[in-house]
Design an enzyme around this catalytic site. Sequence first.
Site, PDB file in Angstrom:
ATOM      1  N   ASP A   1       0.884  -1.163   0.000  1.00 32.86           N
ATOM      2  CA  ASP A   1       0.000   0.000   0.000  1.00 32.86           C
ATOM      3  C   ASP A   1       0.924   1.216   0.000  1.00 32.86           C
ATOM      4  O   ASP A   1       1.567   1.506   1.007  1.00 32.86           O
ATOM      5  CB  ASP A   1      -0.885  -0.049   1.266  1.00 32.86           C
ATOM      6  CG  ASP A   1      -1.655   1.246   1.495  1.00 32.86           C
ATOM      7  OD1 ASP A   1      -1.682   2.108   0.595  1.00 32.86           O
ATOM      8  OD2 ASP A   1      -2.251   1.380   2.598  1.00 32.86           O
TER       9      ASP A   1
ATOM     10  N   LYS B   1       2.379  11.710  -3.200  1.00 34.01           N
ATOM     11  CA  LYS B   1       1.320  11.028  -3.955  1.00 34.01           C
ATOM     12  C   LYS B   1       0.287  12.043  -4.466  1.00 34.01           C
ATOM     13  O   LYS B   1      -0.414  11.778  -5.430  1.00 34.01           O
ATOM     14  CB  LYS B   1       0.669  10.001  -3.031  1.00 34.01           C
ATOM     15  CG  LYS B   1      -0.276   9.039  -3.703  1.00 34.01           C
ATOM     16  CD  LYS B   1      -0.681   7.964  -2.719  1.00 34.01           C
ATOM     17  CE  LYS B   1      -1.852   7.139  -3.181  1.00 34.01           C
ATOM     18  NZ  LYS B   1      -2.222   6.130  -2.189  1.00 34.01           N
TER      19      LYS B   1
ATOM     20  N   GLU C   1      -7.404   0.663  -4.017  1.00 31.88           N
ATOM     21  CA  GLU C   1      -7.318   0.509  -2.560  1.00 31.88           C
ATOM     22  C   GLU C   1      -8.608  -0.039  -1.928  1.00 31.88           C
ATOM     23  O   GLU C   1      -8.547  -0.985  -1.139  1.00 31.88           O
ATOM     24  CB  GLU C   1      -6.897   1.838  -1.925  1.00 31.88           C
ATOM     25  CG  GLU C   1      -5.415   2.110  -2.190  1.00 31.88           C
ATOM     26  CD  GLU C   1      -5.007   3.559  -2.050  1.00 31.88           C
ATOM     27  OE1 GLU C   1      -5.820   4.382  -1.589  1.00 31.88           O
ATOM     28  OE2 GLU C   1      -3.862   3.890  -2.426  1.00 31.88           O
TER      29      GLU C   1
ATOM     30  N   ASP D   1     -13.139   4.981   1.946  1.00 28.16           N
ATOM     31  CA  ASP D   1     -11.690   5.029   2.163  1.00 28.16           C
ATOM     32  C   ASP D   1     -11.211   6.483   2.175  1.00 28.16           C
ATOM     33  O   ASP D   1     -11.061   7.100   1.125  1.00 28.16           O
ATOM     34  CB  ASP D   1     -11.017   4.222   1.038  1.00 28.16           C
ATOM     35  CG  ASP D   1      -9.499   4.157   1.183  1.00 28.16           C
ATOM     36  OD1 ASP D   1      -8.951   4.813   2.089  1.00 28.16           O
ATOM     37  OD2 ASP D   1      -8.866   3.449   0.385  1.00 28.16           O
TER      38      ASP D   1
END
Length: 529
Positions: free
Chosen positions: A7, A69, A170, A192
């Site tokens: 992850d 990111k 994810e 999420d």
Amino acid sequence: MTAIGIDLGTTNSCAAVWRGGRVDVLKDAEGYPVTPSVVSVRENGETIVGRRAARELEINPLHCYRAVKRLIGRRFTDPQVKLTQETSAFEIQPAENGEAWIQGRDQLLSPSHISAMVLARVKASAELALGKKIDKAVITVPAFFNDAQRKATLAAGEIAGLRVLRIINEPTAAAMALELDRESPQIVAVYDLGGGTFDLSILRVDAEGEIDVLCSNGDTFLGGEDFDRALVDHVAEAFIAEHGVDPRGDVLARARLKLAAEEAKCELSEAEQTRILLPKPFMVIGVEREPVALDAPLTRATLEQLTAPLIARTIEICALALEDAGLSVGEIDRVVLVGGQTRMPAVQAAVKSFFGRATMLAPDPDQIVARGAAVMAAALTGQLAVELSDVTPFALGVQSARDEMINLIPAQHKIPARKTVAFTTVVPDQDAVTVRLRQGGSEDPRDNLALGRFDLDGVRPGRDGRVIIDVTADIDADGVMTASARDRGSGRVQNLTVETMGLSPRAIERLAKQLRTRAREAAEETPRL
Ligand code: AMP
């Protein structure tokens, strides 16, 4: 060699492996289950990654790269890049290819390159934990990552010396980890909310363990970072009112304030009140150069008020996703909370109030995604049978000569997908066509992401004088898109060449070599007993 699940998070990264019939999260070299996604480059060029790098955020703010990111696969002109610059101490610059890159000490660094350093660190820790080499991985990305962001993540994996078996979403990964202890067929919503991004996926998990993603929606610029920013802005306004100076204008003060705000935010998930205290000299201000402290009391109620619009936006996305899936709230059996920001009680309350009767599950939000990636890695290396069917959250289409968007593959379509549509030329005697591929659901092509174009020349008219071009669009299992065009008259085929975005294979190879050399040098420097 072993394949692991990774992850690659905005804030933290985590690795897991399938062994002995179960998933194990791999501790990093310092013994923690997660590694901060932070890279610090010191003045002497030494590069540090992870927890030690995170400790340098205050002392090396200009060259401590975090939350990268948020920049990966983005153009410099993207409005989100400006917002990231406002909250980052490091400098973001336009690269030659138009992407947003980071000003390093002696060169511009692509976000893929920095992410590769994080991945290399995670890989090395995993190798230490497992006592063997790792060369393959499944890496997770937000479901709402577009093609450029996915390709940039693949490039990061390659630079880090990993063969990326699959990029998976994810929320889907989280569901795969849960699937192992599923009871009966059910409809699951995965909410999420991580450090940088928000995804909402709705999945059907059947009794045989088959996972069918019905739809995904999200926002790749909505996460814990935005909660921190709301708090920083609030505290900064109060500081300005008192001292007449904006602490956000000072690189070091801004870096310290952001860290303290994030800490206060996390504390307020447990406590009703806290205070942000940055002792003297937080800033030195005025002609007298007076050192001042920052002392801001904060209550949970204030935090909730400041961040209510952010939480409301996530709920709007939940409603859109349900609409896309053609489901009502009452049909959702379970809601799974993933991502560190879901620890905030107001987030949990909003989700509960929206989804009503569904049972809420909050498995360890830091590790569940990596666990699911490890399950997928095991499935792809033949150790486990898992049936997974995912969707693309974005439509894939072609910009027509009339500047209209013609969708070839609609949003929420199952992937992998392939579709061919026939186009004709616009003017008589036209002997060349340009096909412009775009990703996104807007009717105006300019609002959609340009993936590339190709020119097909030497086209030949058919018997009736018309030229027919078959355009084929593909989305693979990673969610990565490609296209080709074929002139029916001449049979000529042209594949898409991506215009400007992304690193070239040569650049990837060069950076991978650089990282390998650095790792070798570091290993040689370490004194051995
Ligand atoms: P992730 O990307 O899943 O690692 O999530 C990281 C985000 O979760 C960061 O913005 C953290 O500040 C936030 N976070 C972690 N723990 C808490 C907590 N106890 N309360 C609120 N937010 C948290």
